[in-house]
Design an enzyme around this catalytic site. Structure first.
Site, PDB file in Angstrom:
ATOM      1  N   SER A   1      34.954  47.095  33.921  1.00 54.25           N
ATOM      2  CA  SER A   1      35.934  47.271  35.003  1.00 54.25           C
ATOM      3  C   SER A   1      35.888  48.717  35.496  1.00 54.25           C
ATOM      4  O   SER A   1      35.376  49.604  34.795  1.00 54.25           O
ATOM      5  CB  SER A   1      37.334  46.972  34.451  1.00 54.25           C
ATOM      6  OG  SER A   1      38.343  47.367  35.350  1.00 54.25           O
TER       7      SER A   1
ATOM      8  N   TYR B   1      44.846  46.539  29.119  1.00 54.48           N
ATOM      9  CA  TYR B   1      43.634  46.228  29.895  1.00 54.48           C
ATOM     10  C   TYR B   1      42.723  47.450  29.952  1.00 54.48           C
ATOM     11  O   TYR B   1      41.518  47.365  29.714  1.00 54.48           O
ATOM     12  CB  TYR B   1      44.043  45.783  31.298  1.00 54.48           C
ATOM     13  CG  TYR B   1      42.889  45.287  32.162  1.00 54.48           C
ATOM     14  CD1 TYR B   1      42.464  43.964  32.084  1.00 54.48           C
ATOM     15  CD2 TYR B   1      42.241  46.138  33.057  1.00 54.48           C
ATOM     16  CE1 TYR B   1      41.419  43.501  32.869  1.00 54.48           C
ATOM     17  CE2 TYR B   1      41.200  45.681  33.848  1.00 54.48           C
ATOM     18  CZ  TYR B   1      40.792  44.361  33.755  1.00 54.48           C
ATOM     19  OH  TYR B   1      39.751  43.911  34.539  1.00 54.48           O
TER      20      TYR B   1
HETATM   21  P1  NAP Z   1      40.149  35.142  36.759  1.00 54.39           P
HETATM   22  O1  NAP Z   1      39.869  34.396  38.001  1.00 54.39           O
HETATM   23  O2  NAP Z   1      41.545  35.251  36.252  1.00 54.39           O
HETATM   24  O3  NAP Z   1      39.192  34.599  35.610  1.00 54.39           O
HETATM   25  C1  NAP Z   1      39.323  34.976  34.266  1.00 54.39           C
HETATM   26  C2  NAP Z   1      38.565  33.979  33.426  1.00 54.39           C
HETATM   27  O4  NAP Z   1      38.776  34.266  32.033  1.00 54.39           O
HETATM   28  C3  NAP Z   1      39.053  32.558  33.661  1.00 54.39           C
HETATM   29  O5  NAP Z   1      37.998  31.653  33.543  1.00 54.39           O
HETATM   30  C4  NAP Z   1      40.029  32.401  32.528  1.00 54.39           C
HETATM   31  O6  NAP Z   1      40.326  31.063  32.217  1.00 54.39           O
HETATM   32  C5  NAP Z   1      39.245  33.076  31.432  1.00 54.39           C
HETATM   33  N1  NAP Z   1      40.076  33.282  30.270  1.00 54.39           N
HETATM   34  C6  NAP Z   1      41.255  33.933  30.191  1.00 54.39           C
HETATM   35  N2  NAP Z   1      41.751  33.837  28.949  1.00 54.39           N
HETATM   36  C7  NAP Z   1      40.854  33.115  28.231  1.00 54.39           C
HETATM   37  C8  NAP Z   1      40.794  32.674  26.892  1.00 54.39           C
HETATM   38  N3  NAP Z   1      41.793  32.896  26.004  1.00 54.39           N
HETATM   39  N4  NAP Z   1      39.707  31.960  26.482  1.00 54.39           N
HETATM   40  C9  NAP Z   1      38.718  31.679  27.354  1.00 54.39           C
HETATM   41  N5  NAP Z   1      38.731  32.047  28.639  1.00 54.39           N
HETATM   42  C10 NAP Z   1      39.790  32.763  29.065  1.00 54.39           C
HETATM   43  O7  NAP Z   1      39.692  36.635  36.940  1.00 54.39           O
HETATM   44  P2  NAP Z   1      38.294  37.299  37.340  1.00 54.39           P
HETATM   45  O8  NAP Z   1      38.606  38.360  38.308  1.00 54.39           O
HETATM   46  O9  NAP Z   1      37.272  36.275  37.684  1.00 54.39           O
HETATM   47  O10 NAP Z   1      37.947  38.005  35.954  1.00 54.39           O
HETATM   48  C11 NAP Z   1      36.716  37.834  35.263  1.00 54.39           C
HETATM   49  C12 NAP Z   1      36.388  39.112  34.520  1.00 54.39           C
HETATM   50  O11 NAP Z   1      36.181  40.162  35.475  1.00 54.39           O
HETATM   51  C13 NAP Z   1      37.496  39.591  33.595  1.00 54.39           C
HETATM   52  O12 NAP Z   1      36.927  40.124  32.411  1.00 54.39           O
HETATM   53  C14 NAP Z   1      38.153  40.698  34.411  1.00 54.39           C
HETATM   54  O13 NAP Z   1      38.792  41.655  33.601  1.00 54.39           O
HETATM   55  C15 NAP Z   1      36.942  41.278  35.110  1.00 54.39           C
HETATM   56  N6  NAP Z   1      37.231  42.103  36.291  1.00 54.39           N
HETATM   57  C16 NAP Z   1      37.765  41.545  37.413  1.00 54.39           C
HETATM   58  C17 NAP Z   1      37.982  42.370  38.516  1.00 54.39           C
HETATM   59  C18 NAP Z   1      38.529  41.853  39.805  1.00 54.39           C
HETATM   60  O14 NAP Z   1      38.749  42.649  40.721  1.00 54.39           O
HETATM   61  N7  NAP Z   1      38.756  40.571  39.969  1.00 54.39           N
HETATM   62  C19 NAP Z   1      37.687  43.730  38.457  1.00 54.39           C
HETATM   63  C20 NAP Z   1      37.159  44.245  37.291  1.00 54.39           C
HETATM   64  C21 NAP Z   1      36.933  43.408  36.213  1.00 54.39           C
HETATM   65  P3  NAP Z   1      41.643  30.355  32.886  1.00 54.39           P
HETATM   66  O15 NAP Z   1      41.257  30.007  34.284  1.00 54.39           O
HETATM   67  O16 NAP Z   1      41.859  29.195  31.989  1.00 54.39           O
HETATM   68  O17 NAP Z   1      42.764  31.361  32.844  1.00 54.39           O
END
Ligand code: NAP
Length: 242
Positions: A134, A147
């Site tokens: 991140s 986080y």
């Molecule tokens: P998201 O749409 O909320 O997706 C998060 C994913 O992680 C979902 O598939 C979620 O499943 C899964 N997850 C959460 N808790 C879990 C658990 N206990 N066991 C298994 N899976 C679990 O968010 P995203 O933005 O795509 O995030 C993906 C990654 O990118 C994360 O590591 C996040 O920190 C990172 N990131 C995102 C951004 C951004 O701007 N979006 C920026 C930097 C980093 P559910 O759907 O069941 O909740």
């Protein structure tokens, strides 16, 4: 040979039901990989977009959930994408919001990588890990204590594992996504003032798309990245260049 192809490789992507994980799984499928879509709920929507894919139930509420996954079958690429965020002022931050985030975002990433690494090293090497870090792997953020701690930790263990495994045929790298439009950032996009401030700071002038991360992950998992070890690749529309 196309150095950017994942033909003949099997990839496990965690949190592949939505957002960045879904885009990575689909992009890896497009690049020729057989994709295992890990999720705590159904990944059917993702699987339906990939020619060779299947689901695996993986809930990192137990951070050791993937301990036995790699012993049973050959998996060449691991993408540690699953992650959660909790927001609260530091003075009010609860132990539960600390532990839950550290378990999914950091402890599960390390122990899933450990299980993958054990299997790959036991068969003589050749594997890639792509961790999803991140901007908060290098910046402090605000109201997201656990986080920020977890994502600084992800950058750290990416480098540690690269140091231990680079000479043994395992590439370990990370992607630091900028502001990507997914569920994770919905609260920020719905906050008009924050949304405007964020957009004004992004040189590219737009929120990132999940597919921007998908293509970068394909690159880091491909033979084209064979001499890249311990890198944290910013895919942030230029945010950290400001
Ligand atoms: P998201 O749409 O909320 O997706 C998060 C994913 O992680 C979902 O598939 C979620 O499943 C899964 N997850 C959460 N808790 C879990 C658990 N206990 N066991 C298994 N899976 C679990 O968010 P995203 O933005 O795509 O995030 C993906 C990654 O990118 C994360 O590591 C996040 O920190 C990172 N990131 C995102 C951004 C951004 O701007 N979006 C920026 C930097 C980093 P559910 O759907 O069941 O909740």
């Amino acid at each position: 040979m196309n150095a950017f192809s994942l033909e003949g490789k099997t990839a496990l992507v965690t949190g592949a039901n939505t957002g960045i994980g879904q885009a990575i799984a689909v992009a890896m499928g497009r690049a020729g990989a057989s994709v295992i879509c890990g999720g705590r709920r159904s990944c059917a929507e993702t699987v339906s977009q990939i020619s060779d894919a299947r689901e695996m139930v993986l809930d990192f509420a137990d951070p050791m959930a993937a301990r036995d996954v790699f012993a049973d079958e050959r998996i060449d690429i691991l993408v540690n994408n699953a992650g959660i965020i909790r927001r609260s002022d530091a003075v009010d931050f609860s132990e539960a919001d600390w532990d839950d985030v550290i378990d999914v975002n950091l402890k599960a990433v390390f122990f899933t990588s450990q299980a993958f690494g054990r299997a790959v090293l036991a068969r003589g090497g050749a594997g890639s890990i792509v961790n999803i870090a991140s901007l908060l792997s290098v910046q402090g953020g605000i109201r997201v204590a656990s986080y920020t701690a977890s994502k600084h930790g992800v950058a750290g263990i990416t480098k540690l594992l690269a140091n231990e495994w680079a000479a043994k045929g395992v590439n370990v790298n990370a992607i630091a996504p900028g502001y990507i439009a997914t569920n994770n950032t919905e609260a920020l996009r719905n906050d008009e003032a924050r949304n405007r401030a964020i957009l004004e700071r992004i040189p590219a002038g737009r929120w990132g798309e999940a597919d921007d991360i998908g293509e970068a992950a394909v690159f880091l998992a491909s033979p084209a990245a064979k001499y890249i070890h311990g890198a944290v690749l910013n895919v942030d529309g230029g945010w950290l260049a400001r």
